[in-house]
Design an enzyme around this catalytic site. Structure first.
Site, short mmCIF file in Angstrom:
data_model
loop_
_atom_site.label_atom_id
_atom_site.label_comp_id
_atom_site.label_asym_id
_atom_site.label_seq_id
_atom_site.Cartn_x
_atom_site.Cartn_y
_atom_site.Cartn_z
N ASP A 14 0.86 -1.19 0.00
CA ASP A 14 0.00 0.00 0.00
C ASP A 14 0.89 1.24 0.00
OD1 ASP A 14 -1.93 1.97 0.45
OD2 ASP A 14 -3.11 0.69 1.76
N GLN A 15 0.78 2.04 -1.04
CA GLN A 15 1.49 3.32 -1.12
C GLN A 15 3.00 3.11 -1.23
OE1 GLN A 15 -0.82 6.40 0.85
NE2 GLN A 15 1.05 7.38 1.54
N CYS A 53 -6.38 4.66 -3.22
CA CYS A 53 -6.50 3.24 -2.86
C CYS A 53 -7.64 2.50 -3.54
CB CYS A 53 -6.66 3.12 -1.34
SG CYS A 53 -5.31 3.84 -0.40
N HIS A 103 -10.32 -2.46 0.29
CA HIS A 103 -11.09 -1.20 0.34
C HIS A 103 -12.47 -1.36 -0.30
CE1 HIS A 103 -11.38 2.96 1.34
NE2 HIS A 103 -10.07 3.17 1.36
N ASP A 289 -0.73 -0.44 -4.81
CA ASP A 289 -1.90 0.23 -5.39
C ASP A 289 -1.56 1.59 -5.97
OD1 ASP A 289 -1.44 1.32 -2.88
OD2 ASP A 289 -3.51 1.15 -2.18
N HIS A 290 -0.51 2.24 -5.46
CA HIS A 290 -0.04 3.54 -5.94
C HIS A 290 1.25 3.85 -5.22
CE1 HIS A 290 -1.61 5.09 -2.16
NE2 HIS A 290 -2.77 4.55 -2.46
#
Length: 507
Positions: A14-15, A53, A103, A289-290
């Protein structure tokens, strides 16, 4: 048919920005990811399709651009009728399981998975629905996310990721004991290195504080900031909190330390895969995700098309299938994962997919990194922080950012990887700008999308308000699970929940 199919393990961070990983030239200490990179295929220029997200994850699972599945923001419902990679793999005979955050919002908490091993981490209702007429949402990140950083023994997200790891390893053990030979698709989603930028001491001490690299591009003078950067600086209150150079270094130190903890968890998961006897028969796909701006241009977190937020790591490790150490420089994106996994599983998407996916299988590039590609990468933003839809397209060396009432930005990423030289007004780049602009017009109807997003915001806010009168419907999974005590549920605000239980320690 299912007997000869490879198992598939999808690991999602995540991130996580690829620029910090050694496989992408970065400084993080990540030996397990380094091994995956050395033995697998690395995609050097992989992108998310929405730097936020939920829309990024829904788009990845569906193989379609976010707006095609109405994934407009972090409170958008993911429709149960949308086929995902889990649905397709189930049709091929796979046992499918999800561990960790995806999410999901809405009544369906499975979306094709046979089971999920933990409840969702974030709100599953419409609590976070934005309103483009508002200047700011309470759930947004703010400058405290940078100022409050350092060393801590515990956090809510540490608790969550420990549970994700433990239950995923147990699931692999249980699957190995099943008498029938059934291929599996296990999606494991960790929340690190997403802020809070707090790390455990053991991981913090893998780095010398004075050696932590600072942003390549610091906060630009006000006159040099593009319009969307000015919006995001205000949106996250990053000019209001007196962020110092010490704050930036400390937050970046903790981020790298959390990359090392994530790597430890990946290593433990791969060891569990080996112990269960699956390592040789499992394709492992690692991504995020990013990314995270992490102080570049004075920006933090996500919601930007600059490469620091929009690019993701992407590694495919399939023992015996692809030559080790291959590296593709072609621009690809997360919508390519569904076609890739379907081809691995022998699924003919042309015959099975109700709507053509927006991606393409990456297996040709895995087998020959010089294979013809020349496919554009598309991304969009329709969440809070923009007044109307924004779009990004990259093809070859050029990337265009457009929409949202902001002047276009055009970059030559081969000559200018840090995106410092805007070529939008350069006559020599006019043909490149026009070609990318035509792709944007062919892909999106900006006016129609804006109207659809605004209507969706109004509808969801009305439904959420109505659910506040009397008992609300239960849109959750595993509601009696003890892990749910550490999940964020309304009415808690993100910035209160994320720092709950954190007790900073002296470096």
């Amino acid at each position: 048919m299912a007997r000869d199919l490879p198992n598939i393990l999808l690991i999602q961070a995540d991130q996580l920005k690829p620029q910090v990983l050694p496989g992408y030239g970065g400084p993080a200490v990540t030996p397990h990811l380094d091994r995956l990179s050395a033995e697998g295929v690395v995609f050097a220029h992989a992108y998310c399709n929405f730097p936020l997200c939920a829309p990024s994850r829904f788009s990845m699972l569906a193989g379609m651009l976010p707006s095609r599945v109405r994934a407009f923001d972090n409170a958008a419902e993911f429709a149960a009728a949308t086929p995902t990679m889990a649905h397709y793999l189930r049709l091929a005979g796979y046992r499918t399981a999800l561990a960790g955050k995806q999410h999901f919002v809405g009544p369906d908490m499975l979306h094709g998975f046979h089971e999920r091993l933990l409840p969702e981490l974030y709100p599953t209702d419409f609590h976070w629905t934005p309103d483009w007429d508002e200047t700011r949402m309470e759930s947004n990140n703010d400058s405290s996310g940078v100022i409050r950083s350092g060393i801590s023994a515990r956090s809510m997200q540490m608790d969550h990721d420990e549970a994700v790891l433990a239950r995923s390893a147990a699931w692999l053990r249980d699957h190995s004991r099943r008498t029938e030979r059934q291929p599996f698709f296990l999606a494991v989603s960790f929340t690190h290195p997403h802020e809070p930028y707090f790390a455990r001491r053991e991981h913090w001490e893998r780095y010398r504080h004075e050696d932590i690299p600072m942003p390549a591009t610091p906060l630009l003078p006000e006159a040099e900031r593009d319009l969307h950067s000015r919006r995001m600086l205000a949106h996250h209150g990053l000019l209001e909190g007196d962020i110092t150079e010490d704050h930036v270094r400390t937050a970046r130190h903790a981020y790298l330390a959390n990359c090392s903890w994530l790597d430890d968890m990946v290593g433990t998961l791969l060891a569990a895969l080996e112990a269960a006897g699956f390592a040789k028969d499992t394709a492992v796909l690692f991504t995020s995700d990013h990314g995270d701006m992490l102080g570049e241009r004075g920006l933090w977190f996500k919601k930007h098309f600059f490469d620091h937020a929009a690019r993701v790591p992407l590694i495919l490790h399939a023992p015996g299938r692809f030559a080790a150490g291959r590296r593709s420089s072609e621009p690809v994106s997360l919508v390519d994962l569904l076609p890739t996994l379907c081809e691995l599983a022998g699924i003919g998407l042309a015959d099975r997919s109700p709507r053509p996916p927006d991606g393409a299988s990456l297996l040709p590039l895995c087998e020959d990194t010089a294979a013809a590609w020349d496919r554009p990468v598309f991304a969009e933003m329709t969440s809070e922080g923009v007044p109307s839809p924004m779009f990004m397209v990259r093809r070859g060396r050029f990337k265009l950012m457009t929409g949202g009432g902001a002047p276009d930005l055009l970059f030559d990423l081969e000559a200018d990887p840090e995106e410092r030289n805007d070529l939008a007004a350069d006559p020599a780049s006019a043909d490149a700008r026009a070609a990318l602009g035509r792709l944007v017009e062919e892909t999106w109807d900006a006016a129609a999308l804006e109207a659809e997003v605004r209507a969706s915001q109004c509808e969801r806010r009305l439904v959420q308000a109505a659910h506040g009168n009397g008992p609300a419907p239960l849109w959750d999974a595993l509601e009696s699970d003890p892990v749910r005590a550490s999940c964020l549920r309304a009415p808690d605000g993100y910035n209160e929940w994320a720092w709950r239980g954190i007790e900073p320690s002296a470096p």
